[in-house]
Design a protein around this motif. Structure first.
Motif, PDB file in Angstrom:
ATOM      1  N   VAL A 753      13.053   8.058  -6.615  1.00 16.55           N
ATOM      2  CA  VAL A 753      13.311   9.142  -7.641  1.00 16.55           C
ATOM      3  C   VAL A 753      11.350   9.000  -7.961  1.00 16.55           C
ATOM      4  CG1 VAL A 753      12.959   8.783 -10.320  1.00 16.55           C
ATOM      5  CG2 VAL A 753      14.808   8.026  -8.703  1.00 16.55           C
ATOM      6  N   TYR A 754      11.128   8.026  -7.879  1.00 15.77           N
ATOM      7  CA  TYR A 754       9.322   8.625  -7.587  1.00 15.77           C
ATOM      8  C   TYR A 754       8.359   7.501  -6.142  1.00 15.77           C
ATOM      9  CZ  TYR A 754      10.042   8.855 -12.757  1.00 15.77           C
ATOM     10  OH  TYR A 754      10.507   9.467 -13.905  1.00 15.77           O
ATOM     11  N   ALA A 755       7.538   7.910  -6.012  1.00 20.24           N
ATOM     12  CA  ALA A 755       6.958   7.878  -4.659  1.00 20.24           C
ATOM     13  C   ALA A 755       6.228   6.683  -5.055  1.00 20.24           C
ATOM     14  CB  ALA A 755       5.874   8.770  -4.029  1.00 20.24           C
ATOM     15  N   GLU A 756       6.798   5.045  -4.076  1.00 17.03           N
ATOM     16  CA  GLU A 756       6.167   3.967  -4.217  1.00 17.03           C
ATOM     17  C   GLU A 756       5.195   4.106  -4.578  1.00 17.03           C
ATOM     18  OE1 GLU A 756       6.779  -0.435  -2.676  1.00 17.03           O
ATOM     19  OE2 GLU A 756       7.457   1.379  -0.625  1.00 17.03           O
ATOM     20  N   ALA A 757       4.264   4.883  -3.552  1.00 19.71           N
ATOM     21  CA  ALA A 757       2.725   4.219  -3.487  1.00 19.71           C
ATOM     22  C   ALA A 757       1.743   5.107  -5.344  1.00 19.71           C
ATOM     23  CB  ALA A 757       2.010   5.543  -2.770  1.00 19.71           C
ATOM     24  N   LEU A 758       2.670   5.595  -5.375  1.00 18.96           N
ATOM     25  CA  LEU A 758       2.512   6.342  -6.815  1.00 18.96           C
ATOM     26  C   LEU A 758       2.493   5.061  -8.111  1.00 18.96           C
ATOM     27  CD1 LEU A 758       2.729   9.727  -7.483  1.00 18.96           C
ATOM     28  CD2 LEU A 758       0.986   9.400  -6.769  1.00 18.96           C
ATOM     29  N   LEU A 759       3.552   4.468  -8.009  1.00 22.52           N
ATOM     30  CA  LEU A 759       4.199   3.726  -8.446  1.00 22.52           C
ATOM     31  C   LEU A 759       2.786   2.093  -8.909  1.00 22.52           C
ATOM     32  CD1 LEU A 759       7.957   3.622  -8.921  1.00 22.52           C
ATOM     33  CD2 LEU A 759       6.204   4.280 -10.571  1.00 22.52           C
ATOM     34  N   MET A 760       2.890   1.911  -7.292  1.00 27.06           N
ATOM     35  CA  MET A 760       1.976   0.574  -7.536  1.00 27.06           C
ATOM     36  C   MET A 760       0.715   1.036  -7.709  1.00 27.06           C
ATOM     37  SD  MET A 760       2.274  -0.698  -3.236  1.00 27.06           S
ATOM     38  CE  MET A 760       3.715  -1.082  -3.444  1.00 27.06           C
ATOM     39  N   GLU A 761       0.245   2.274  -7.779  1.00 33.52           N
ATOM     40  CA  GLU A 761      -0.666   2.699  -7.883  1.00 33.52           C
ATOM     41  C   GLU A 761      -1.212   2.842  -9.426  1.00 33.52           C
ATOM     42  OE1 GLU A 761      -5.440   3.909  -7.049  1.00 33.52           O
ATOM     43  OE2 GLU A 761      -3.901   3.728  -6.085  1.00 33.52           O
ATOM     44  N   HIS A 788      -3.676  10.341  -9.491  1.00 36.39           N
ATOM     45  CA  HIS A 788      -3.069  11.260  -8.516  1.00 36.39           C
ATOM     46  C   HIS A 788      -4.002  11.978  -7.936  1.00 36.39           C
ATOM     47  CE1 HIS A 788       0.924  10.771 -10.780  1.00 36.39           C
ATOM     48  NE2 HIS A 788       0.388  10.584 -11.824  1.00 36.39           N
ATOM     49  N   GLY A 789      -5.242  12.393  -8.982  1.00 36.40           N
ATOM     50  CA  GLY A 789      -6.404  13.124  -8.006  1.00 36.40           C
ATOM     51  C   GLY A 789      -6.579  13.220  -6.669  1.00 36.40           C
ATOM     52  N   ASP A 790      -7.193  14.457  -6.574  1.00 28.54           N
ATOM     53  CA  ASP A 790      -7.494  14.486  -4.499  1.00 28.54           C
ATOM     54  C   ASP A 790      -9.150  13.472  -4.225  1.00 28.54           C
ATOM     55  OD1 ASP A 790      -7.598  15.144  -2.382  1.00 28.54           O
ATOM     56  OD2 ASP A 790      -8.128  17.366  -3.400  1.00 28.54           O
ATOM     57  N   ARG A 791      -8.697  12.268  -4.036  1.00 27.48           N
ATOM     58  CA  ARG A 791     -10.079  11.342  -4.094  1.00 27.48           C
ATOM     59  C   ARG A 791     -10.282  10.824  -2.503  1.00 27.48           C
ATOM     60  NH1 ARG A 791      -9.007   6.157  -5.599  1.00 27.48           N
ATOM     61  NH2 ARG A 791      -7.465   5.580  -6.604  1.00 27.48           N
ATOM     62  N   GLY A 792      -9.172  11.441  -1.158  1.00 27.12           N
ATOM     63  CA  GLY A 792      -9.308  11.189  -0.695  1.00 27.12           C
ATOM     64  C   GLY A 792      -8.359   9.715   0.367  1.00 27.12           C
ATOM     65  N   SER A 793      -8.021   9.127   1.605  1.00 31.70           N
ATOM     66  CA  SER A 793      -7.617   8.544   1.591  1.00 31.70           C
ATOM     67  C   SER A 793      -7.467   7.528   0.864  1.00 31.70           C
ATOM     68  CB  SER A 793      -7.647   7.675   3.386  1.00 31.70           C
ATOM     69  OG  SER A 793      -7.109   6.851   3.081  1.00 31.70           O
ATOM     70  N   ARG A 794      -6.414   6.609   0.728  1.00 29.88           N
ATOM     71  CA  ARG A 794      -6.421   5.670  -0.310  1.00 29.88           C
ATOM     72  C   ARG A 794      -6.140   4.033   0.555  1.00 29.88           C
ATOM     73  NH1 ARG A 794      -4.284   7.686  -5.947  1.00 29.88           N
ATOM     74  NH2 ARG A 794      -5.739   9.657  -5.783  1.00 29.88           N
ATOM     75  N   PHE A 795      -6.239   4.948   2.332  1.00 26.83           N
ATOM     76  CA  PHE A 795      -5.308   3.008   3.276  1.00 26.83           C
ATOM     77  C   PHE A 795      -6.179   2.382   2.845  1.00 26.83           C
ATOM     78  CE2 PHE A 795      -4.839   1.941   7.721  1.00 26.83           C
ATOM     79  CZ  PHE A 795      -3.376   1.875   7.999  1.00 26.83           C
ATOM     80  N   ASP A 796      -5.540   1.122   3.399  1.00 31.33           N
ATOM     81  CA  ASP A 796      -6.078  -0.372   2.980  1.00 31.33           C
ATOM     82  C   ASP A 796      -5.297  -1.043   4.096  1.00 31.33           C
ATOM     83  OD1 ASP A 796      -7.388  -2.451   2.617  1.00 31.33           O
ATOM     84  OD2 ASP A 796      -7.375  -2.382   0.509  1.00 31.33           O
ATOM     85  N   TRP A 797      -6.043  -1.387   5.253  1.00 32.85           N
ATOM     86  CA  TRP A 797      -6.067  -2.236   6.247  1.00 32.85           C
ATOM     87  C   TRP A 797      -5.503  -3.240   5.215  1.00 32.85           C
ATOM     88  CZ3 TRP A 797      -3.880  -0.716  10.534  1.00 32.85           C
ATOM     89  CH2 TRP A 797      -3.918   0.279  11.941  1.00 32.85           C
ATOM     90  N   PRO A 800      -1.459  -4.244   3.626  1.00 31.43           N
ATOM     91  CA  PRO A 800      -0.414  -4.056   4.727  1.00 31.43           C
ATOM     92  C   PRO A 800       0.757  -2.864   3.619  1.00 31.43           C
ATOM     93  CG  PRO A 800       0.191  -5.606   4.423  1.00 31.43           C
ATOM     94  CD  PRO A 800      -1.004  -5.545   4.084  1.00 31.43           C
ATOM     95  N   ASP A 801       1.090  -3.343   2.373  1.00 32.87           N
ATOM     96  CA  ASP A 801       2.537  -2.870   1.958  1.00 32.87           C
ATOM     97  C   ASP A 801       1.550  -1.620   1.388  1.00 32.87           C
ATOM     98  OD1 ASP A 801       4.339  -4.801   2.743  1.00 32.87           O
ATOM     99  OD2 ASP A 801       4.151  -5.856   1.045  1.00 32.87           O
ATOM    100  N   THR A 802       0.509  -1.396   0.577  1.00 31.38           N
ATOM    101  CA  THR A 802       0.075  -0.714  -0.589  1.00 31.38           C
ATOM    102  C   THR A 802      -0.001   0.393   0.952  1.00 31.38           C
ATOM    103  OG1 THR A 802      -1.026  -2.018  -1.906  1.00 31.38           O
ATOM    104  CG2 THR A 802      -1.804  -0.453  -1.058  1.00 31.38           C
ATOM    105  N   ALA A 803      -0.790   0.363   2.146  1.00 38.09           N
ATOM    106  CA  ALA A 803      -1.047   0.943   2.901  1.00 38.09           C
ATOM    107  C   ALA A 803       0.264   1.896   3.674  1.00 38.09           C
ATOM    108  CB  ALA A 803      -1.642   0.647   4.633  1.00 38.09           C
ATOM    109  N   ALA A 804       1.954   1.158   3.785  1.00 33.54           N
ATOM    110  CA  ALA A 804       2.888   1.751   3.923  1.00 33.54           C
ATOM    111  C   ALA A 804       3.377   2.230   3.504  1.00 33.54           C
ATOM    112  CB  ALA A 804       3.713   0.477   4.386  1.00 33.54           C
ATOM    113  N   ALA A 805       3.661   2.223   1.919  1.00 33.81           N
ATOM    114  CA  ALA A 805       3.832   3.453   0.946  1.00 33.81           C
ATOM    115  C   ALA A 805       2.937   4.869   0.863  1.00 33.81           C
ATOM    116  CB  ALA A 805       3.489   2.015  -0.501  1.00 33.81           C
ATOM    117  N   TRP A 806       1.293   4.525   1.047  1.00 31.49           N
ATOM    118  CA  TRP A 806       0.421   5.326   1.159  1.00 31.49           C
ATOM    119  C   TRP A 806       0.703   6.852   2.235  1.00 31.49           C
ATOM    120  CZ3 TRP A 806      -2.104   8.054  -2.342  1.00 31.49           C
ATOM    121  CH2 TRP A 806      -3.366   8.991  -1.483  1.00 31.49           C
TER     122      TRP A 806
END
Length: 965
Positions: A753-761, A788-797, A800-806
């Motif tokens: 229904v919604y992107a997991e990354a947006l729910l986590m954020e 929701h803004g365009d602020r570059g990558s939010r990938f964080d090693w 891992p769960d947050t990174a995968a969702a992103w």
């Protein structure tokens, strides 16, 4: 002076036959061509807007010679059926039998190749025009005219210059046929006073001209018009043309296409609102007009406006105030008000009808434009009557012939029956509908040119601009690109639009208007919040709301929204953190004697049904009055998208009337709903309880909390009923049920229904804020940008769960954008041939191209099978399933009754099982009913029983809607 053939038009060559008086000769082709040219002249003078005429004239490279552009546009219409002087003449027995001996004796190689008369006309046109003296002009302009002729049935074809050579056209008939094509074209040129040939014909202008030609062809192909002309053929073609010019006004007027000037009223009177406009609305009326009046240093070219404000701040009225200014300055006629859903469109249609009626606009055409608009209760069965058939050779007719009448203002504003024909509602002066209807203009579907014509003469208002996924944003951007080229005023409305998205949409519009990407890439168009930003299409300069007005708007609508985070668990062993247990606790004040109004927003239909069932038990246990579902009132209401259409419309009306600005406000009301309440529905709750959702959507849901407080403080609460004590003590409050905080992850039942990354954020952002209130409007844009803004990558090693969702979210977004770019027609500046508007094979029909990804759906009809073998539309057995009459026909009232009981569902539910759920055999040839999925629910002991489909149980419950378990 162009050259003239030595022969006169042979009037045994017919243009129309089917549906006409069989005792008279078929309608001559030359007469039909003259009729179409005459109507185009009238449409140019009375239907097209200033910006459309200018766009066409610029396309012909005669921006200061509008009369010449007018005549050349009429010429294209006068040649549109020139291809009927081909094998087409032999497709009708009566027409074939009436052909002259000279034509019959010189068939050439007719019949060797099969091609429609649109393609035949495209191939024949260059030779015809060259023979008449057009050869000295640029070949590209002649080829473009040929493309227009080839596209007059709604689909453009690839132009092949070799097939356009006269030596290769024997399949269109012998020399006699070629001379007749020249004679017919010469008759049109004579009627138009021999316009000089064009030296240029740009593709964007040619698209508009094609739309005008299609419209004129449909108007002069109406059965009644043709029968009248068939009985009164004047021997003189010149006098015939003059009569056609006189008749054109009546044709356009009867079709509901004649623009009407409104008697503009003051703000309060126009919108039916007591009091004065708010600072945002006032700033538009006072600040925008001086900017636009001087725009472009004398060049009348519109721009794009972005209005931003919190939900409930009167953006709709602000948009209509903007339209007042822009239509006056730039000469557009009417507007298209586009919304994200059918439900919001239905509600807005009623509002616009009342606004127009207050300004003496009852003669103006107003249409409701979405796929199920004809089912709306705004139109009543007792006044339905068939519209006049349109006799065009592709089989185009009235899909829903109707003249629909409603009570009050809706009755006064009902459009002509002609506008209810397939693909015509957008042509009305005023139209309200889903944005999908406009996005079809930039998909490679049949008649996209007609949609661009319909939109380009209006001011286009796009409400809830934030509500569209990346795929739809690409399509919206492409539409704005084309509208920018045509000088169309555009107004975007949003409460939660990320700045990067607004910037991209504005730049797409400016690129269409002629600004180079290299000039725009270093600029940023950011609208103040709350406020407005207007960007001029000519010079690209931006203007915005005055700081004093922005400050005044913020102060007037300031609200401190308390945000309460409640960790919840979705599984059965949740205990006190169980989702339903938490909702029970939160609603306890509403269940007291003092009552109150609460809105509970769920992320899925299944959870909304579960929540409703649970609360119904609580209410029953407390001895409170249960909701009478059929009436849509009482203490408890349920609203979601899986009710039959007629039920959902009734429930939506009940919910909005009970919790809207005007009341009457109930003492106690709990509304359980899904996302259908997020957008454009006028609700005011004392408290909003919501499942976790992306932050922008939470703010939309929160916009239903204390929505009308400022108004009620000034003008009084409905019925004198103030907020309950518990609500007044806390103030406006949004409670977020957060499963990430409660169980460490997103519930499996939410699916995609919604992107997991947006729910986590969102969860992280809300917890970072702690217990502090959100100040509306000051904090809104910052919160939207953070999630929701365009602020570059939010990938964080390290996470891992947050990174995968992103990564999954970025991949999905990129894929949607890529599909949109692939399917959409090219940007307006990249079109070299009109065939590019239909660049994908197999995508020419509207049902083959989707405006929404993942929207593959079918309409499900649940019917009830009784023990005695009868089948009905209701479980009680009072409404028998309608049957078709002889010839496969069915009363429109019966079709509406059936379609009103349908529910849109995911196609995958019936994967591999469609054969088991076919509609009755006698529906197989019906346009609307043939594709329904029908589920027969057995009735035992007067109760409907569930059936198994795809391993899941389906049951249509009167209170819960469609239950899938």
């Amino acid at each position: 002076m162009t050259q003239r053939p030595e022969v006169a038009p042979d009037e045994t060559a017919w243009g129309k036959s089917r549906g006409l008086d069989p005792k008279l000769p078929a309608y001559p082709l030359v007469r039909h061509l003259l009729d179409a040219a005459a109507v185009v002249l009238f449409l140019w003078d009375h239907y097209l807007s200033d910006n459309q005429r200018l766009a066409i004239a610029e396309g012909f490279d005669v921006p200061h010679a509008l009369d010449r552009a007018r005549a050349l546009t009429a010429l294209c219409a006068g040649l549109h059926d020139i291809g009927k002087l081909s094998a087409f003449q032999f497709c009708d027995a009566r027409g074939r039998g009436g052909l002259s001996d000279s034509l019959a004796a010189d068939p050439g190689r007719i019949g060797v190749e099969r091609a429609g008369h649109d393609i035949a006309g495209m191939e024949a046109a260059p030779a015809v025009l060259e023979a008449l003296g057009f050869g000295a002009t640029a070949d590209a302009a002649i080829e473009r005219i040929a493309e227009v002729i080839g596209g007059h049935h709604g689909r453009f074809h690839r132009f092949d210059s070799q097939r356009a050579c006269p030596s290769r056209q024997s399949h269109l008939g012998g020399a006699t046929w070629a001379r007749q094509r020249e004679a017919h074209a010469a008759a049109v040129l004579d009627a138009l006073d021999d316009p000089s040939p064009p030296t240029k014909f740009g593709a964007p202008a040619a698209v508009l001209v094609t739309g005008v030609v299609i419209l004129a062809d449909w108007l002069v192909s109406q059965e009644g018009f043709l029968r009248r002309r068939q009985r009164q053929l004047d021997p003189s073609l010149r006098r015939h043309f003059e009569t056609s010019l006189k008749d054109a006004g009546a044709l356009v007027r009867e079709a509901g296409l004649m623009p009407v000037d409104l008697e503009r009223k003051g703000f309060a009177e126009a919108y039916g609102i007591s009091g004065e406009p708010n600072p945002l609305q006032r700033s538009i009326a006072e600040g925008l007009a001086p900017l636009c009046d001087g725009a472009g240093h004398g060049v009348r070219r519109a721009g794009i406006m972005l209005v931003t404000a919190a939900p409930g701040d009167g953006k709709s009225e602000a948009a209509l105030e903007t339209e007042r200014v822009l239509s006056r300055v730039f000469g557009t006629r009417g507007f298209a008000f586009l919304l994200p859903t059918m439900a919001t469109s239905d509600q807005m249609h009623g509002r616009i009808a009342r606004i127009l009626a207050r300004q003496d606009g009852t003669e103006a055409g107003l249409t409701l434009t979405h796929s199920m608009a004809w089912l709306s209760s705004a139109y009543a069965d007792e006044d339905l009557k068939a519209g006049e058939p349109v006799l065009v050779c592709e089989g185009e007719g009235d899909a829903v012939p109707a003249d629909r009448k409603a009570a009050g203002d809706l009755a006064a504003m009902r459009p002509s029956s002609w506008l209810f024909g397939a693909k015509r509602p957008l042509l009305a002066q005023y139209t309200v509908g889903t944005v999908d209807q406009a996005l079809m203009a930039v998909l490679p579907v049949r008649h996209n040119a007609l949609r661009l014509l319909a939109l380009s003469g209006k001011t286009v208002i796009v409400d809830e601009a934030h509500a569209y996924d990346p795929y739809m944003q690409v399509l919206l951007g492409r539409l704005l690109n084309w509208l920018g080229r045509y000088g169309v005023p555009v107004i975007l409305l949003s409460a939660t639009l990320p700045a990067s998205v607004g910037d991209k949409l504005i730049k797409e519009y400016l690129r269409g208007a002629g600004h180079k990407l290299s000039e725009l890439k270093d600029r940023c168009f950011k609208a103040p919040y709350p406020g407005w930003l207007y960007v001029d299409a000519c010079d690209g300069r931006s203007r915005q709301i005055a700081p004093s007005d922005q400050k005044a708007q913020a102060e007037e609508r300031r609200m401190r929204l308390q945000v309460q985070i409640e960790p919840v668990v979705h599984h059965a062993e949740g205990g006190r953190l169980g989702r339903l247990s938490v909702i029970d606790r939160l609603l306890e004040p509403v269940l007291t004697d003092e009552g109150g109004c609460a809105l509970v927003v769920c992320n899925t239909v299944a959870q909304a049904q579960e929540t409703y069932r649970h609360l119904k038990g609580r209410l029953g246990g407390g001895g409170l009055t249960l909701s009478e579902h059929r009436e849509g009132n009482g203490d408890l209401q349920l609203l979601h998208a899986r009710f039959p259409g007629d039920v959902r419309e009734r429930l939506t009306r009940a919910v909005t009337s009970g919790m809207g600005r005007g009341g009457p406000r109930p003492q106690r009301r709990i509304v359980v709903a899904t996302q259908v309440v997020e957008q454009s529905l006028d609700l005011d709750a004392d408290v909003v309880i919501s499942d976790l959702a992306p932050l922008a959507l939470l703010l939309q849901r929160a916009g239903r909390c204390w929505r009308h407080e400022t108004w009620w403080v000034r003008h009084g609460y409905p019925g004198g009923r103030e907020r309950p004590t518990w609500a007044a003590a806390t103030g406006p409050r949004l409670v977020v049920l957060d499963p990430i905080a409660g169980q460490g992850g997103v519930p499996a039942q939410w699916g995609d229904v919604y992107a997991e990354a947006l729910l986590m954020e969102t969860s992280s952002t809300l917890h970072e804020r702690g217990t502090g209130a959100i100040c509306i409007p000051e904090d809104v844009q910052g919160l939207v940008e953070k999630v929701h803004g365009d602020r570059g990558s939010r990938f964080d090693w390290s996470l891992p769960d947050t990174a995968a969702a992103w990564v999954a979210h970025v991949g999905r977004t990129s894929a949607q954008q890529g599909i949109g770019a692939l399917l959409a027609v090219p940007r307006v500046g990249h079109v070299t041939g009109l065939r590019q508007l239909h660049h994908l094979e197999g995508k020419e029909d509207e049902w083959e191209a989707s405006t929404r990804l993942g929207a593959d759906s079918v309409r499900l009809l649940c019917v009830y099978a009784h023990p005695d073998g009868t089948v009905t539309l209701d479980a009680e057995g009072r409404r028998p399933l309608p049957e078709t009459a002889a010839g496969g026909r069915m009363e429109l009232s019966d079709v509406r009754a059936i379609m009103g009981r349908t529910i849109p569902v995911n196609t995958e539910w019936f994967s591999g099982e469609r054969e088991r759920h076919q509609p009755p055999k006698d529906w197989a040839e019906h346009t609307m009913l043939a594709d329904l999925v029908v589920v027969y629910l057995p009735v035992r002991d007067y109760e409907a029983q569930a059936v198994t489909v795809g391993g899941r149980h389906l049951l249509l419950d009167e209170e819960l809607g469609l239950v899938r378990s």
